[in-house]
Motif scaffolding. Sequence first.
Motif, PDB file in Angstrom:
ATOM      1  N   ILE A  23       4.207   1.859   2.094  1.00  0.00           N
ATOM      2  CA  ILE A  23       5.191   2.885   1.741  1.00  0.00           C
ATOM      3  C   ILE A  23       4.577   4.222   2.146  1.00  0.00           C
ATOM      4  N   GLY A  24       5.169   4.847   3.132  1.00  0.00           N
ATOM      5  CA  GLY A  24       4.581   6.037   3.720  1.00  0.00           C
ATOM      6  C   GLY A  24       5.253   7.327   3.298  1.00  0.00           C
ATOM      7  N   TRP A  25       4.870   8.402   3.979  1.00  0.00           N
ATOM      8  CA  TRP A  25       5.401   9.744   3.739  1.00  0.00           C
ATOM      9  C   TRP A  25       5.919  10.284   5.051  1.00  0.00           C
ATOM     10  N   VAL A  26       7.020  11.037   4.959  1.00  0.00           N
ATOM     11  CA  VAL A  26       7.554  11.727   6.130  1.00  0.00           C
ATOM     12  C   VAL A  26       8.082  13.076   5.678  1.00  0.00           C
ATOM     13  N   ASP A  27       8.070  14.041   6.571  1.00  0.00           N
ATOM     14  CA  ASP A  27       8.633  15.358   6.272  1.00  0.00           C
ATOM     15  C   ASP A  27      10.154  15.228   6.261  1.00  0.00           C
ATOM     16  N   MET A  28      10.709  15.091   5.070  1.00  0.00           N
ATOM     17  CA  MET A  28      12.137  14.816   4.939  1.00  0.00           C
ATOM     18  C   MET A  28      13.011  16.021   5.248  1.00  0.00           C
ATOM     19  N   LEU A  84       5.815  -0.756   7.795  1.00  0.00           N
ATOM     20  CA  LEU A  84       6.511   0.268   7.008  1.00  0.00           C
ATOM     21  C   LEU A  84       7.713  -0.344   6.298  1.00  0.00           C
ATOM     22  N   CYS A  85       7.692  -0.293   4.975  1.00  0.00           N
ATOM     23  CA  CYS A  85       8.801  -0.868   4.196  1.00  0.00           C
ATOM     24  C   CYS A  85       9.492   0.157   3.322  1.00  0.00           C
ATOM     25  N   GLY A  86       8.949   1.371   3.240  1.00  0.00           N
ATOM     26  CA  GLY A  86       9.569   2.392   2.418  1.00  0.00           C
ATOM     27  C   GLY A  86       8.935   3.740   2.668  1.00  0.00           C
ATOM     28  N   LEU A  87       9.571   4.770   2.113  1.00  0.00           N
ATOM     29  CA  LEU A  87       9.074   6.135   2.228  1.00  0.00           C
ATOM     30  C   LEU A  87       9.066   6.783   0.854  1.00  0.00           C
ATOM     31  N   ARG A  88       8.083   7.680   0.637  1.00  0.00           N
ATOM     32  CA  ARG A  88       7.945   8.296  -0.677  1.00  0.00           C
ATOM     33  C   ARG A  88       7.486   9.740  -0.546  1.00  0.00           C
ATOM     34  N   LEU A 105       0.849  -1.186   0.000  1.00  0.00           N
ATOM     35  CA  LEU A 105       0.000   0.000   0.000  1.00  0.00           C
ATOM     36  C   LEU A 105       0.888   1.240   0.000  1.00  0.00           C
ATOM     37  N   VAL A 106       0.604   2.166  -0.921  1.00  0.00           N
ATOM     38  CA  VAL A 106       1.472   3.330  -1.128  1.00  0.00           C
ATOM     39  C   VAL A 106       0.739   4.615  -0.769  1.00  0.00           C
ATOM     40  N   GLN A 107       1.446   5.518  -0.094  1.00  0.00           N
ATOM     41  CA  GLN A 107       0.869   6.796   0.322  1.00  0.00           C
ATOM     42  C   GLN A 107       0.317   7.567  -0.880  1.00  0.00           C
ATOM     43  N   ALA A 108      -0.686   8.391  -0.604  1.00  0.00           N
ATOM     44  CA  ALA A 108      -1.257   9.236  -1.652  1.00  0.00           C
ATOM     45  C   ALA A 108      -1.487  10.658  -1.163  1.00  0.00           C
TER      46      ALA A 108
END
Length: 283
Positions: A78-83, A103-107, A51-54
């Motif tokens: 695959i989530g989102w973070v304030d990079m 959580l397996c990735g960030l986008r 499942l990927v962030q939108a």
Amino acid sequence: MIIVDAHQHYWQPSRGDYGWLADAPEALRAAFLPADLQAQRKAAGVTASVLVQAAPTEPETRYLFELAQQDAGVVGVIGWVDMEAVDVEARIDALIRDGNGLLCGLRPMAQDLADPDWLASPALDRAFDCIQARGLAFDALVGMPQLPALLRRLQRQPALRVVLDHAGKPSIGEAPIALWANWIDQLSAHPQLYCKLSGLLTQLSGTTHEEAIAPYAQHLFASFGSTRLIWGSDWPVLTLRASFEHWLRLAQTYTERYAPGTQADVFAANAVRCYALKLDTHS
């Protein structure tokens, strides 16, 4: 054969953080939730999904963790973070904790940012270092304008595990293939870069027939081989052009045409390896 959909979305517009939907086709402005996909996924023979962030918010990532509890097929998020946050490491660690193994990735949604060079900014080094140190993948949601910056990021951090979403979003039937192919050749030279065989139907311009995808698929297999290509549906964006099962069968056709005998890699094993998913592809 076990099949993993490495790129699908759920969203609930009433949450209020999907700003891009305001300019999206009306058909996408509805809610798309587990009950809308599960039967289609089962009918197509797909075992699991990522499942990927939108939405560019950390609360939406936590919302995806909640939805994953309603959908036993979801094996990763695959989530989102304030990079750019000063406490980005703590934010990533909190998402890892709250995801309880999901959580397996960030986008980041780099394609929507005004600065095409954003991915190469030194201000993001700490975030990328943390992603790498925590064993997460980085999903690159980019188009042609962002590919130079992505290449510079790969050159600076060659050990970073990166996944190029939707093959870099070529304009199929609208722009010559050569410029995109040149960037793919340069990017694929980095062995830690994977590429998603996804999103290509919705990259078709106008009434361009889907067979126009074939040379793009052929180039992807020639550049990445069958060990670094990962299939994804990009549902529900996919519904603008085709059904879930149609894209799956078309992708399987291209795989058999350009890399016969590698279906198990492209449709499961590569995603499991890249995202360190807890899924036994041999069962």
